[in-house]
Scaffold this motif. Structure first.
Motif, PDB file in Angstrom:
ATOM      1  N   UNK A 176       1.010  -1.277   0.043  1.00 20.12           N
ATOM      2  CA  UNK A 176      -0.130   0.110   0.091  1.00 20.12           C
ATOM      3  C   UNK A 176       0.861   1.263   0.026  1.00 20.12           C
ATOM      4  N   UNK A 177       0.698   2.068  -1.133  1.00 22.18           N
ATOM      5  CA  UNK A 177       1.652   3.142  -1.122  1.00 22.18           C
ATOM      6  C   UNK A 177       1.003   4.152  -1.949  1.00 22.18           C
ATOM      7  N   UNK A 178       1.054   5.627  -1.727  1.00 21.76           N
ATOM      8  CA  UNK A 178       0.341   6.550  -2.355  1.00 21.76           C
ATOM      9  C   UNK A 178       1.289   7.103  -3.595  1.00 21.76           C
ATOM     10  N   UNK A 179       0.804   7.735  -4.397  1.00 18.20           N
ATOM     11  CA  UNK A 179       1.778   8.362  -5.424  1.00 18.20           C
ATOM     12  C   UNK A 179       2.655   9.503  -4.892  1.00 18.20           C
ATOM     13  N   UNK A 180       2.199  10.117  -3.773  1.00 16.92           N
ATOM     14  CA  UNK A 180       2.996  11.060  -3.105  1.00 16.92           C
ATOM     15  C   UNK A 180       4.154  10.397  -2.257  1.00 16.92           C
ATOM     16  N   UNK A 181       4.058   9.233  -1.702  1.00 23.44           N
ATOM     17  CA  UNK A 181       5.014   8.632  -0.954  1.00 23.44           C
ATOM     18  C   UNK A 181       5.858   7.884  -2.095  1.00 23.44           C
ATOM     19  N   UNK A 182       5.692   7.387  -3.154  1.00 28.59           N
ATOM     20  CA  UNK A 182       6.484   6.990  -4.252  1.00 28.59           C
ATOM     21  C   UNK A 182       7.381   8.032  -4.654  1.00 28.59           C
ATOM     22  N   UNK A 183       6.952   9.323  -4.923  1.00 29.91           N
ATOM     23  CA  UNK A 183       7.557  10.413  -5.311  1.00 29.91           C
ATOM     24  C   UNK A 183       8.744  10.759  -4.106  1.00 29.91           C
ATOM     25  N   UNK A 184       8.163  10.658  -2.956  1.00 27.04           N
ATOM     26  CA  UNK A 184       9.057  10.990  -2.028  1.00 27.04           C
ATOM     27  C   UNK A 184      10.334  10.175  -1.867  1.00 27.04           C
TER      28      UNK A 184
END
Length: 282
Positions: free
Chosen positions: A24-32
């Motif tokens: 479970x991962x958000x697009x924002x966390x992938x970017x971070x």
């Protein structure tokens, strides 16, 4: 109210990113993730010791908000990636994961999630809620078995104490996943195994005399006298310019920070604290 809204905002922001690991991962966390690994690689020097690398990575998270219960998401256990908000344990896990990536010259997201799964779950395998290393004393023991860290508390003069660990099963209503009977029984079995071994810790009144043996980058776990519980907080030792060991940690007072007080003084303000467990990253 503000903290509740912050938690809600972060949880709503999550979108499912699923592969064989059930991530479970958000697009924002992938970017971070991408931003952080690029920034770390830019300034990392391979000559750094494991402890120096831990501090280097740990400081990169300074001011990251403290957020509780970020792993309690969805209807089943998943590998949750959250770099927007950290609690004390997920902070330590993420710092260790990024440290391993730098050490092994790796930068890809899949390797990062592999490391995080290895660190967070018993024997490195996500296999349901009870496979997560919920009790930090077991987290230490299991990650020592994986040869990621070494518990050096005994070498510092630690003492052994037998204590029944059952906080999760005796506070079932505080853990949503324990509503399921299989998870509840599984946690009870985990507690039985933990209770076969005493806890070795360095008493609070002996830390000062042994502080010279603690190195920057060592994992510090705060042992508690609270009934049924082993450890209440964790972070990293960091030797500051005053010559004393301080705590680099995700603080419940708001964010990742370095304690203003030396560790020995900081612990005096922690209710129920009786000492520490010290582990060294290998």
């Amino acid at each position: 109210m503000v903290k509740s809204l912050k938690i809600l905002f972060i949880l709503i922001a999550f979108i499912n990113y699923t592969n064989a690991q059930d991530i479970v991962c958000s697009a924002k966390d992938k970017e971070l993730f991408t931003q952080k690994i690029n920034e770390l690689n830019k300034d990392y020097k391979t000559s750094k010791s494991p402890g120096e690398t831990i501090i280097f990575v740990g400081k990169s998270f300074l001011k990251t908000p403290y957020v509780e219960k970020t792993l309690e998401i969805g209807a089943k256990e998943s590998l949750v990636i959250n770099l927007q908000g950290l609690d004390c344990t997920t902070y330590v896990e993420n710092v260790l994961a990024f440290t391993l990536m730098l050490k092994n010259n790796q930068s890809d997201f899949d390797t990062y999630t592999d490391y995080l799964e290895d660190i967070r779950y018993r024997n490195g395998k996500l296999n349901g809620y009870t496979s997560r290393l919920h009790y930090f004393s077991e987290w230490i023991a299991n990650n020592q078995q994986k040869k990621l860290i070494k518990n050096i508390t005994n070498d510092l003069g630690g003492i052994s104490a037998e204590k029944e660990i059952n906080f999760m099963s005796t506070h079932r209503d505080s853990y949503p996943f324990l509503k399921e009977q299989d998870n509840f029984k599984g946690i009870q079995e985990v507690e039985k195994v933990i209770n076969q071994y005493p806890i070795c810790y360095l008493p609070k009144d002996q830390i000062k005399s042994q502080e010279h043996l603690i190195e920057s980058g060592d994992i510090i776990a705060l042992v508690t006298s609270i009934k049924g519980l082993d450890i209440t907080h964790t972070g990293f030792a960091i030797r500051e310019t005053d010559g004393n060991i301080h705590l680099l940690h995700a603080s419940s007072s708001g964010a990742v920070k370095i304690s203003k007080l030396p560790l020995t003084e900081y612990l005096k303000k922690i209710k129920h604290n009786i000492g520490i467990i010290v582990s060294r990253v290998l």
